[in-house]
Design an enzyme around this catalytic site. Structure first.
Site, PDB file in Angstrom:
ATOM      1  N   ASP A 126       0.957  -1.030  -0.013  1.00 25.27           N
ATOM      2  CA  ASP A 126      -0.437  -0.284   0.355  1.00 25.27           C
ATOM      3  C   ASP A 126       1.111   1.324   0.521  1.00 25.27           C
ATOM      4  OD1 ASP A 126      -2.004  -1.465   0.105  1.00 25.27           O
ATOM      5  OD2 ASP A 126      -2.388  -1.229   2.336  1.00 25.27           O
TER       6      ASP A 126
ATOM      7  N   LYS B 176       1.813   2.226  -4.836  1.00 31.28           N
ATOM      8  CA  LYS B 176       2.693   2.067  -6.733  1.00 31.28           C
ATOM      9  C   LYS B 176       1.314   1.892  -7.204  1.00 31.28           C
ATOM     10  CE  LYS B 176       2.191  -2.222  -4.269  1.00 31.28           C
ATOM     11  NZ  LYS B 176       2.166  -2.095  -2.764  1.00 31.28           N
TER      12      LYS B 176
ATOM     13  N   GLY C 156      -4.690  -4.531  -3.590  1.00 33.18           N
ATOM     14  CA  GLY C 156      -5.714  -3.233  -3.976  1.00 33.18           C
ATOM     15  C   GLY C 156      -4.561  -2.576  -4.603  1.00 33.18           C
ATOM     16  N   HIS C 157      -4.911  -1.954  -5.685  1.00 31.66           N
ATOM     17  CA  HIS C 157      -3.862  -0.739  -6.508  1.00 31.66           C
ATOM     18  C   HIS C 157      -4.665   0.694  -6.445  1.00 31.66           C
ATOM     19  CE1 HIS C 157      -0.560  -3.690  -7.441  1.00 31.66           C
ATOM     20  NE2 HIS C 157      -0.637  -3.482  -5.694  1.00 31.66           N
TER      21      HIS C 157
ATOM     22  N   GLN D 256       1.944  -5.809  -3.249  1.00 30.63           N
ATOM     23  CA  GLN D 256       2.710  -6.029  -1.713  1.00 30.63           C
ATOM     24  C   GLN D 256       3.637  -5.333  -1.379  1.00 30.63           C
ATOM     25  OE1 GLN D 256       1.221  -9.696  -3.383  1.00 30.63           O
ATOM     26  NE2 GLN D 256      -0.308  -8.757  -3.422  1.00 30.63           N
TER      27      GLN D 256
ATOM     28  N   THR E 150       2.875 -13.067   3.243  1.00 29.25           N
ATOM     29  CA  THR E 150       2.158 -13.343   1.474  1.00 29.25           C
ATOM     30  C   THR E 150       2.437 -14.630   1.356  1.00 29.25           C
ATOM     31  OG1 THR E 150       0.231 -13.380   0.528  1.00 29.25           O
ATOM     32  CG2 THR E 150       2.488 -12.049  -0.172  1.00 29.25           C
TER      33      THR E 150
END
Ligand code: GDP
Ligand code: IMO
Ligand code: MG
Length: 428
Positions: free
Chosen positions: A13, A16, A40-41, A224, A239
């Site tokens: 987060d 990116k 989530g981008h 990530q 992850t």
């Protein structure tokens, strides 16, 4: 040549999505190489506000090809939903999206297993996104995964599903005492996925390499962040893939020498979603203020993000692992108006001073951050796009981060919009 990687340099987060959308103006291809829809981008540009989970952020530039690499895990339902919601916003991916035939699929039973495993972990839960990521990668390494190519051969897929489900349903029913997954229902779903996704499934690695051979530009879209990396992160609170630079090579079949630039994206402070060590975490009003002001809530799950001061120890480690050629600082504007700002310059562990995070999670939990205090600034940085217009103390703050990161800061982001970016010279 060349490929340039844009990597999360902290716990994800970092912004990116914003940076990739900005840099995609020079790209022929934007390619995801790891992770799945745990990402989530956020991209905010003239076309609207978007949260992308699996489709690369090059999708907003008409002449960019978007590639989902072999190193990713793809939930077909989420992908189809994302294709459709982009289409409703007037953005068509037809002819502009390739899913590697080697990418693994997140099946409904992976999502079930993710949730069951997390509740079984109790207080040691990782705080996963619940999207089935870990179980999908586990099946990949156990050699029981289903790949995108399998959707192109439904007869073989049917047999394989029976085989995989015979074992997986035993785990679901006997270990977790939950309800089995119906193989017939799942196969029906696969037929729908196959019909919808067949035009997009193909030799992604070949396409990326042909582009590089032609002299095209390829942006490698990290998901990530390094501290969530399966090998280099805060294991087991990580992850299940490698968001670090090696993952870019493996996850897209790119030869390492073709990756000529590596951009590390850092927030001007730190955040983390989910459980695990976070040495500079703030449990006071300052943390709460940043969370509220900056809307620090997960893009994928909506969970509040944990907030802390900039961690220079983790940052230097991040540079050592990924070998950044440029650092990017995002969300500098969030720090506008603070009287003073702390940055962590080393850790203390059992009377010793550390300049790199220890490998053991328990040791990292015990590390105490050593802080240096810098002066804040009154004039806003929000929206500034000219380096000369940054307030002096903001410039001093960025310069100090640059020293700690041990890499030149070439891009500063001062807002979520494409235009709110300082990039004095080209970085690629
Ligand atoms: P990603 O996963 O690394 O792409 O980051 P996310 O999109 O999950 O979270 C970053 C958030 O910060 C998003 O809401 C972005 O719109 C926002 N953002 C990105 N850069 C900036 C910036 O420089 N300033 C501010 N205020 N917000 C930013
Ligand atoms: P982007 O690409 C922030 C975190 C989860 C959890 C851990 C494991 O938007 O930066 P998983 O579902 O992957 O098994 O969860 O990893 N996590 C992220 N945190 N940003 C992300 O992606 C993340 N993807 C996974 O919160 O702690
Ligand atoms: Mg995100």
């Amino acid at each position: 040549m060349p490929a340039y990687a844009v990597l999360g340099a902290q716990w994800g987060d970092e912004g990116k999505g914003k940076i990739i959308d900005f840099l995609a103006s020079d790209a022929d291809v934007v390619a995801r190489f790891s992770g799945g829809n745990n990402a989530g981008h956020t991209v905010i540009n003239d076309l609207g506000d978007f949260s992308l989970h699996i489709i690369p952020c090059g999708v907003f530039r008409e002449d960019v090809m978007n590639v989902i690499g072999n190193g990713t895990v793809v939930d077909p339902d989420v992908l189809i939903e994302e294709i459709e919601s982009l289409s409703q916003a007037g953005i068509s991916v037809d002819g502009r999206l390739i899913i590697s035939e080697r990418a693994h699929l997140i099946m409904p039973y992976h999502i079930i297993l993710d949730t069951l495993a997390e509740s079984a972990r109790g207080i040691s839960a990782i705080g996963t996104t619940g999207k089935g990521i870990g179980p999908a990668y586990s099946d990949k390494t156990s050699r029981t995964g289903i790949r995108a190519a399998d959707l192109l051969d439904l007869d073989t897929l049917r047999e394989r599903l029976e085989e995989v489900l015979t074992f997986t349903n035993k785990v679901i029913t006997k270990v977790y005492e939950s309800d089995p997954v119906s193989s017939d229902e799942l196969f029906e779903k696969c037929k729908v996925w196959a019909e919808r996704l067949e035009p997009f499934i193909g030799p992604a690695g070949r396409y990326v390499n042909d582009t590089l051979d032609r002299g095209g530009n390829v942006v490698l879209e990290g998901a990530q962040g390094i501290l969530l990396d399966l090998d280099h992160g805060t294991y087991p609170y990580v992850t299940s893939s490698n968001p670090t630079i090696g993952g870019a090579s493996t996850g897209l079949a790119i030869q390492p020498q073709n990756i000529t630039s590596v951009l590390g994206v850092f927030k001007a402070y730190n955040t983390r979603v989910g459980a695990g060590p976070f040495p500079t975490e703030l449990f006071n009003e300052i943390g709460e203020t940043i969370r509220t002001l900056a809307k620090e809530f997960g893009t994928t799950t909506g969970r509040p993000r944990r907030v802390g001061w900039f961690d220079g120890v983790a940052a230097r480690y991040s540079t050592r692992i990924n070998g950044y050629t440029s650092a990017v600082i995002t969300r500098l504007d969030v720090l506008d108006g603070f009287e003073s700002l702390d940055v962590c310059t080393s850790y203390q562990l059992d009377g010793e001073v550390l300049d790199e995070p220890p490998g053991g999670t328990a040791a990292l939990e015990r590390c105490k951050p050593v802080y240096e205090t810098l002066k804040g600034w009154d004039e806003p940085t929000a929206g500034v796009s000219d380096i000369h217009k940054l307030p002096t103390n903001a410039k001093i703050y960025v310069d100090r981060l640059e020293e700690l990161i041990n890499c030149k800061v070439d891009i500063i982001s001062t807002g979520p919009h494409r235009d709110q970016t300082i990039m004095p010279k080209s970085v690629i």
